[in-house]
Design a protein around this motif. Structure first.
Motif, PDB file in Angstrom:
ATOM      1  N   ILE A  66       7.314 -15.207   9.565  1.00 24.98           N
ATOM      2  CA  ILE A  66       7.925 -16.519   9.304  1.00 24.98           C
ATOM      3  C   ILE A  66       7.490 -17.033   7.939  1.00 24.98           C
ATOM      4  CG2 ILE A  66       7.985 -18.920  10.015  1.00 24.98           C
ATOM      5  CD1 ILE A  66       7.739 -17.980  12.890  1.00 24.98           C
ATOM      6  N   SER A  67       6.192 -16.971   7.666  1.00 24.23           N
ATOM      7  CA  SER A  67       5.729 -17.478   6.373  1.00 24.23           C
ATOM      8  C   SER A  67       6.209 -16.587   5.237  1.00 24.23           C
ATOM      9  CB  SER A  67       4.201 -17.591   6.357  1.00 24.23           C
ATOM     10  OG  SER A  67       3.638 -16.301   6.474  1.00 24.23           O
ATOM     11  N   GLY A  68       6.525 -15.323   5.533  1.00 21.40           N
ATOM     12  CA  GLY A  68       7.032 -14.436   4.504  1.00 21.40           C
ATOM     13  C   GLY A  68       8.422 -14.800   4.045  1.00 21.40           C
ATOM     14  N   THR A  69       9.116 -15.612   4.848  1.00 29.52           N
ATOM     15  CA  THR A  69      10.461 -16.013   4.432  1.00 29.52           C
ATOM     16  C   THR A  69      10.455 -17.291   3.603  1.00 29.52           C
ATOM     17  OG1 THR A  69      10.775 -17.238   6.481  1.00 29.52           O
ATOM     18  CG2 THR A  69      11.570 -14.963   6.428  1.00 29.52           C
ATOM     19  N   VAL A  70       9.303 -17.947   3.575  1.00 33.59           N
ATOM     20  CA  VAL A  70       9.251 -19.216   2.827  1.00 33.59           C
ATOM     21  C   VAL A  70       9.584 -19.043   1.341  1.00 33.59           C
ATOM     22  CG1 VAL A  70       7.696 -21.045   2.045  1.00 33.59           C
ATOM     23  CG2 VAL A  70       7.697 -20.362   4.454  1.00 33.59           C
ATOM     24  N   PRO A  71       8.969 -18.061   0.653  1.00 36.65           N
ATOM     25  CA  PRO A  71       9.280 -17.946  -0.783  1.00 36.65           C
ATOM     26  C   PRO A  71      10.765 -17.740  -1.064  1.00 36.65           C
ATOM     27  CG  PRO A  71       7.318 -16.683  -0.272  1.00 36.65           C
ATOM     28  CD  PRO A  71       7.881 -17.141   1.036  1.00 36.65           C
ATOM     29  N   ILE A  72      11.431 -16.915  -0.281  1.00 34.61           N
ATOM     30  CA  ILE A  72      12.829 -16.634  -0.591  1.00 34.61           C
ATOM     31  C   ILE A  72      13.696 -17.858  -0.305  1.00 34.61           C
ATOM     32  CG2 ILE A  72      13.344 -15.538   1.651  1.00 34.61           C
ATOM     33  CD1 ILE A  72      14.859 -14.760  -1.824  1.00 34.61           C
ATOM     34  N   VAL A  73      13.300 -18.615   0.735  1.00 28.86           N
ATOM     35  CA  VAL A  73      14.061 -19.839   1.013  1.00 28.86           C
ATOM     36  C   VAL A  73      13.895 -20.817  -0.150  1.00 28.86           C
ATOM     37  CG1 VAL A  73      14.140 -21.869   2.499  1.00 28.86           C
ATOM     38  CG2 VAL A  73      14.013 -19.600   3.508  1.00 28.86           C
ATOM     39  N   LEU A  74      12.675 -20.957  -0.595  1.00 30.58           N
ATOM     40  CA  LEU A  74      12.418 -21.851  -1.726  1.00 30.58           C
ATOM     41  C   LEU A  74      13.170 -21.376  -2.971  1.00 30.58           C
ATOM     42  CD1 LEU A  74       8.579 -22.524  -1.407  1.00 30.58           C
ATOM     43  CD2 LEU A  74      10.438 -24.161  -1.101  1.00 30.58           C
ATOM     44  N   THR A  75      13.129 -20.054  -3.201  1.00 28.32           N
ATOM     45  CA  THR A  75      13.821 -19.514  -4.373  1.00 28.32           C
ATOM     46  C   THR A  75      15.317 -19.799  -4.297  1.00 28.32           C
ATOM     47  OG1 THR A  75      12.194 -17.746  -4.473  1.00 28.32           O
ATOM     48  CG2 THR A  75      14.218 -17.428  -5.709  1.00 28.32           C
ATOM     49  N   TYR A  76      15.874 -19.632  -3.104  1.00 30.60           N
ATOM     50  CA  TYR A  76      17.299 -19.900  -2.930  1.00 30.60           C
ATOM     51  C   TYR A  76      17.598 -21.357  -3.239  1.00 30.60           C
ATOM     52  CZ  TYR A  76      21.858 -20.243  -0.732  1.00 30.60           C
ATOM     53  OH  TYR A  76      23.182 -20.470  -0.493  1.00 30.60           O
ATOM     54  N   ALA A 118      11.096  -9.804  -5.552  1.00 31.81           N
ATOM     55  CA  ALA A 118       9.791  -9.835  -4.905  1.00 31.81           C
ATOM     56  C   ALA A 118       9.836 -10.708  -3.645  1.00 31.81           C
ATOM     57  CB  ALA A 118       8.738 -10.361  -5.877  1.00 31.81           C
ATOM     58  N   CYS A 119      10.521 -11.842  -3.740  1.00 30.66           N
ATOM     59  CA  CYS A 119      10.597 -12.734  -2.567  1.00 30.66           C
ATOM     60  C   CYS A 119      11.396 -12.095  -1.441  1.00 30.66           C
ATOM     61  CB  CYS A 119      11.252 -14.061  -2.961  1.00 30.66           C
ATOM     62  SG  CYS A 119      10.281 -15.006  -4.147  1.00 30.66           S
ATOM     63  N   ILE A 120      12.521 -11.483  -1.795  1.00 31.86           N
ATOM     64  CA  ILE A 120      13.329 -10.826  -0.761  1.00 31.86           C
ATOM     65  C   ILE A 120      12.519  -9.698  -0.130  1.00 31.86           C
ATOM     66  CG2 ILE A 120      15.400  -9.459  -0.345  1.00 31.86           C
ATOM     67  CD1 ILE A 120      16.781 -10.951  -2.560  1.00 31.86           C
ATOM     68  N   GLY A 121      11.852  -8.914  -0.994  1.00 31.51           N
ATOM     69  CA  GLY A 121      11.036  -7.807  -0.505  1.00 31.51           C
ATOM     70  C   GLY A 121       9.950  -8.280   0.432  1.00 31.51           C
ATOM     71  N   LEU A 122       9.333  -9.403   0.080  1.00 32.68           N
ATOM     72  CA  LEU A 122       8.275  -9.943   0.928  1.00 32.68           C
ATOM     73  C   LEU A 122       8.820 -10.275   2.316  1.00 32.68           C
ATOM     74  CD1 LEU A 122       5.433 -11.123   1.320  1.00 32.68           C
ATOM     75  CD2 LEU A 122       6.359 -13.300   0.549  1.00 32.68           C
ATOM     76  N   ALA A 123       9.947 -10.962   2.335  1.00 28.60           N
ATOM     77  CA  ALA A 123      10.547 -11.339   3.620  1.00 28.60           C
ATOM     78  C   ALA A 123      10.866 -10.093   4.445  1.00 28.60           C
ATOM     79  CB  ALA A 123      11.801 -12.170   3.379  1.00 28.60           C
ATOM     80  N   LEU A 124      11.534  -9.148   3.812  1.00 27.51           N
ATOM     81  CA  LEU A 124      11.902  -7.930   4.534  1.00 27.51           C
ATOM     82  C   LEU A 124      10.660  -7.180   5.005  1.00 27.51           C
ATOM     83  CD1 LEU A 124      14.842  -6.559   2.336  1.00 27.51           C
ATOM     84  CD2 LEU A 124      14.966  -7.607   4.600  1.00 27.51           C
ATOM     85  N   GLY A 125       9.652  -7.121   4.120  1.00 21.56           N
ATOM     86  CA  GLY A 125       8.442  -6.378   4.460  1.00 21.56           C
ATOM     87  C   GLY A 125       7.705  -6.980   5.640  1.00 21.56           C
ATOM     88  N   THR A 126       7.512  -8.282   5.620  1.00 25.55           N
ATOM     89  CA  THR A 126       6.753  -8.902   6.710  1.00 25.55           C
ATOM     90  C   THR A 126       7.548  -8.875   8.014  1.00 25.55           C
ATOM     91  OG1 THR A 126       7.533 -11.006   5.830  1.00 25.55           O
ATOM     92  CG2 THR A 126       5.261 -10.386   5.348  1.00 25.55           C
TER      93      THR A 126
END
Lengths: 205, 710
Positions: free
Chosen positions: A11-21, A170-178
């Motif tokens: 869940i926290s791994g999706t925060v950066p990509i949401v913020l980036t979006y 990097a943000c997308i990768g983080l979300a997918l990875g976690t």
């Protein structure tokens, strides 16, 4: 006892990509300022699952300190070796490196001390050290590298400028990875119904 | 393991490529055959004689910029006694198609770029359309030609007096022009007999290829050309006074040059040429509104298309505009004509263009006529060529799978092939390979641990990739070679030489002195040759000594990479020498790394997928008389020097897999490339990006083929 909460990490791994979006136009217009603005939130969202997992706060503090300084410097060097601009755009690359260090090195360092120089030179040293934080490390770094792909295209769009696509990758990768790590965890728990122990580890060197 | 399968796969690829090339590079069928008929009734043409001076690679700023050493031309411009133009050439910017445009006014096919190289080919003339040179000749006029023998190939038997010079001996830029100028004394006499005189000077182009437009040799060449113009102009005026006829003097470049001095592509430097016309009445009065003096980048004075030169010549000589010309008579020229005559010229130009447009049937054909493109592809041949290559590729893939080869090496050519569908990834292909090398290095480092050797490999590759910028998008950005001062470059070259020397002296202790001595001598010869004495024997001696050092029967020889390093040094420019010790330092062991480095090293030398990036400067080391085979081989070795190095290392490290792997990469890729070219054959960049890439891909196919079977 330290028990990694994969679902929380996902869940926290999706925060950066949401913020980036949400802040994408700002990221294109003023990448350095926007990355700086988002970094505290990235830090926060990465650190929360670490606290929740029961890792000693001293460890967490230590890894925050190391990843935001030495880790950033290391990733900056890696970025340059992998093709980042050498003589220009220093703040952009620095912001990118800081972000990647926080979402890749920080979680790993919390649970595992960095390998000694001696150990580093043995085969599979890096994969051994990264074990347990694959989602973070591979996700962030592979995602960042994949973000380089649109740059040479001749579409001449503003978002093709450094470091927008790499940061976003990097943000997308983080979300997918976690998320993948969490799903994998779920799968291994399900396929071993009797042993209820989750697959987290509390390794020290 | 040189199995017969390799030969079969290679054969299929070559046959498929040949068929594809025949369908892709079709000769441009003339839209209109025959010759135009004179249309100016009763009005005398302003000029009866013409001198055409073609200065090869005459970029516009080399004539018009303030620093350009052309005092006579500049004085004429100041006194407005000249019609000065910047003529924009179309691609490919190599001589043969540009000369065709200068005589026919039309846009010719991409195939002419290839025919440009094959000197002995006669199809340069076979498809020649209606043009003003043939028109003059058919009218019984006498034409003399001195200079580039391309003209002889285009017009066999047309010139009454001629002295052709081969255009490919790039090392010489004085004698080649002297061979033209020495005839001037006779040809500029008052009792000269010619009605048309064509002079084609190659010196400037050779200087460009050797050392670039800023070479210290350029000002002297500019003054030389300026002086030729002055002599011809004064002599023409004298002859005109004597027999009351008028001589038109047209001076133009066929193409320009990049900042590195090469040409073939479509950058401004390559397409903007200087073109000016001198003659009685071709002057502008003081109060006349004029473009002379204006400048925008490389566009000086009056901007026109190169095709427009032909209708201008036709109008001034009273000839009909060639049937397939797409040019328009420039306004600056029209203004100089008698008004009634100008009217006729305009009408004639309009009728000619309309009849050209009428030849087109469908709107698509009409668009192609209007765009001047020659998209005349033979689809059946394209598809058959692709199919045959696909069979070869499929066989290679199945052999690979059968041999339990890594799936990664099956996926790589598929990924590589996919990039052919994006023109950007062809122009910036170097990015793709640098990207992949880094991935390969990461895989290696994760398997083997972070040793100092691996770290050094990363750093070495970092320097390698930054030595030269290539491609299109970032080509103008700074690179190491541009940033380092000349003394630093020399110092680095000396250091690199010393590194190779120590390699020859100290590596492989089991090798006898008898083996080392020829290599050491060869190295010494390379040093002497590169110092600039330029003696051809020395360069040939290098090859002889290297061959001697590899003779069988004297025990083990030095590692092939070390021995080849001497050839590498001979066939590359000193500014690139730093690459060699860096490549030696790199420590890799996987098929992926080698396959990627073979490609990446090609680009690291500054090569790219544009014709302009072909570097001819090392193709004449040791060559006395032009021979297409020898020069071709030297060009091949110098262009593929680093890939050859990596192929040798690949063979040493992975002897079981490298042959099939190399062929697999090659065959799958060319299949995809041909498919992409077929699907995208009406793409805007089909001639500027895809066609040159096909030519390079053929050379690569030869390379990979040699790797697989030798």
């Amino acid at each position: 006892m330290v028990q990694r909460l994969r679902w929380l990490e996902a869940i926290s791994g999706t925060v950066p990509i949401v913020l980036t979006y949400a802040y994408f136009p700002a990221l294109i217009a003023e990448p350095v300022a926007t990355i700086a603005k988002l970094t505290p939130f990235v830090l926060l969202s990465t650190v929360i699952p670490l606290f929740a997992s029961g890792a000693p706060p001293a460890n967490i503090l230590y890894s925050v300190a190391v990843s935001s300084t030495l880790g950033t410097a290391l990733l900056y060097t890696v970025a340059v070796l992998f093709g980042a601009p050498v003589t220009v755009l220093f703040s952009e690359t620095a912001g990118l490196s800081l972000h990647c260090a926080l979402t890749s090195l920080l979680p790993a360092l919390t649970y595992t001390r960095p390998p000694t120089l001696d150990r580093l030179q043995r085969p599979h040293a890096l994969t051994e050290w990264a074990d347990g934080s694959y989602g973070y490390i591979i996700g962030t770094l592979a995602g960042a590298y994949a973000g380089c792909i649109p740059i040479p295209l001749d579409w001449d769009r503003p978002w093709q400028r450094w470091p927008v696509t790499v940061y976003t990758g990097a943000c997308i990768g983080l979300a997918l990875g976690t998320i993948s790590e969490a799903l994998y965890d779920l799968y291994t728990i399900r396929s071993k119904p009797k042993t209820a122990k989750p697959s987290s580890k509390a390794k020290t060197n | 393991m040189r199995s017969p399968w390799l030969w079969l796969i290679l054969l299929l690829q070559i046959v498929g490529l040949a068929i594809f090339a025949k369908g892709f590079f079709a000769l441009n069928k003339p839209v209109l055959a025959g010759s135009a008929v004179a249309q100016y009734d009763g009005l005398h043409a302003p000029f009866q004689r013409i001198v055409l001076i073609v200065i090869d690679a005459f970029r516009s700023d080399l004539a018009y910029a303030d620093e350009a050493q052309m005092p006579y031309l500049h004085s004429l411009i100041d006194s407005r006694d000249v019609l000065a133009f910047t003529a924009r050439a179309s691609t490919p910017t190599v001589t043969l198609p540009r000369l065709k445009c200068l005589v026919t006014g039309g846009i010719s096919s991409f195939l002419d770029a290839v025919l440009n190289i094959a000197e002995s080919d006669t199809s340069a003339s076979s498809a020649l359309q209606d043009n003003w040179v043939s028109q003059l000749w058919a009218a019984g006029r006498r034409i003399h030609m001195y200079g580039d023998d391309t003209w002889l190939r285009m017009f066999p038997g047309v010139f009454a007096q001629t002295d052709g010079t081969s255009s490919f001996y790039v090392n010489d830029f004085t004698e080649v022009d002297h061979n033209v100028t020495r005839h001037l004394e006779q040809e500029l006499r008052l009792d000269a007999k010619w009605d048309g005189l064509i002079l084609h000077y190659l010196g400037m182009d050779h200087i460009g290829h050797l050392a670039g437009p800023k070479s210290p040799h350029m000002p002297a060449k500019q003054r030389e050309m300026d002086d030729v113009v002055r002599r011809v102009h004064l002599a023409s005026q004298a002859r005109d006074r004597k027999d009351q006829k008028r001589t038109l003097l047209v001076v133009t470049g066929d193409h320009g040059m990049t900042e590195q001095g090469n040409h073939g592509g479509s950058t401004d430097g390559e397409v903007m040429t200087a073109a000016f016309m001198l003659g009685h009445g071709l002057r502008e009065s003081k109060d006349e509104k004029s473009n002379v003096g204006k400048q925008d980048g490389l566009v000086y004075h009056n901007p026109i298309l190169q095709s427009d030169i032909v209708p201008a010549i036709s109008a001034l000589l009273g000839l009909p505009i060639p049937l397939n010309s797409v040019g328009v008579v420039p306004i600056a020229v029209l203004n100089k004509l008698d008004p009634k005559y100008a009217d006729q010229v305009l009408k004639g130009n309009r009728l000619q263009l309309e009849s050209l447009a009428k030849q087109a049937g469908t709107p698509q054909e009409l668009q192609q006529v209007l765009l001047g493109s020659s998209g005349d592809f033979r689809l059946e041949l394209l598809v058959v060529g692709i199919a045959i290559q696909a069979i070869g590729a499929a066989i290679a893939a199945s052999r690979w799978v059968k041999a339990r080869g890594s799936l990664l090496m099956l996926g790589l050519p598929l990924l590589w092939g996919a990039t052919t569908f994006a023109s950007s990834f062809i122009e910036e292909e170097h990015s793709f390979w640098y990207y992949l090398v880094n991935i390969a290095l990461v895989i290696e480092i994760s398997k083997s641990g972070v040793t100092s050797r691996r770290a050094l490999t990363f750093v070495a590759f970092f320097v390698i990739r930054h030595l030269h910028q290539t491609g299109d998008k970032y080509a103008h950005h700074a690179d190491l070679a541009g940033l380092l001062s000349l003394p630093t470059v020399r110092a680095l070259a000396i250091l690199s030489f010393a590194a190779i020397l120590s390699l020859v002296l100290t590596s492989s202790p089991g090798v006898s002195l008898a083996r080392r001595v020829p290599v050491l001598l060869a190295l010494q010869c390379v040093a002497i040759f590169k110092r600039g004495t330029g003696s051809h024997q020395i360069a040939r001696l290098v090859w002889a000594l290297i061959t001697v050092s590899l003779l069988p029967g004297l025990g083990p020889h030095l590692p092939l990479t070390t021995v080849f390093s001497v050839i590498w040094l001979l066939q590359t420019r000193q500014v690139d020498w730093l690459l060699l010790p860096l490549m030696h330092t790199m420590d890799v062991s996987t098929d992926l790394a080698f396959a990627a480095l073979v490609q990446a090293s090609f680009f690291s030398m500054g090569n790219g997928n544009s014709l302009a990036r072909l570097d001819l400067s090392q193709a004449y080391n040791g060559v006395l008389r032009y021979s297409p085979t020898v020069v071709g081989m030297l060009l091949f070795v110098s262009t593929f020097a680093s890939p050859i190095f990596w192929a040798i290392r690949w063979r040493n490290a992975r002897p079981q897999t490298y042959r099939l792997c190399a062929l697999l990469q090659s065959t799958v890729y060319t299949t995809f490339l041909c498919a992409a070219c077929t699907v995208l054959r009406h793409h805007l960049f089909v001639f500027s990006v895809f066609s040159p890439k096909v030519l390079y891909a053929v050379a690569w196919a030869v390379f990979y083929g040699l790797v697989a079977v030798t």
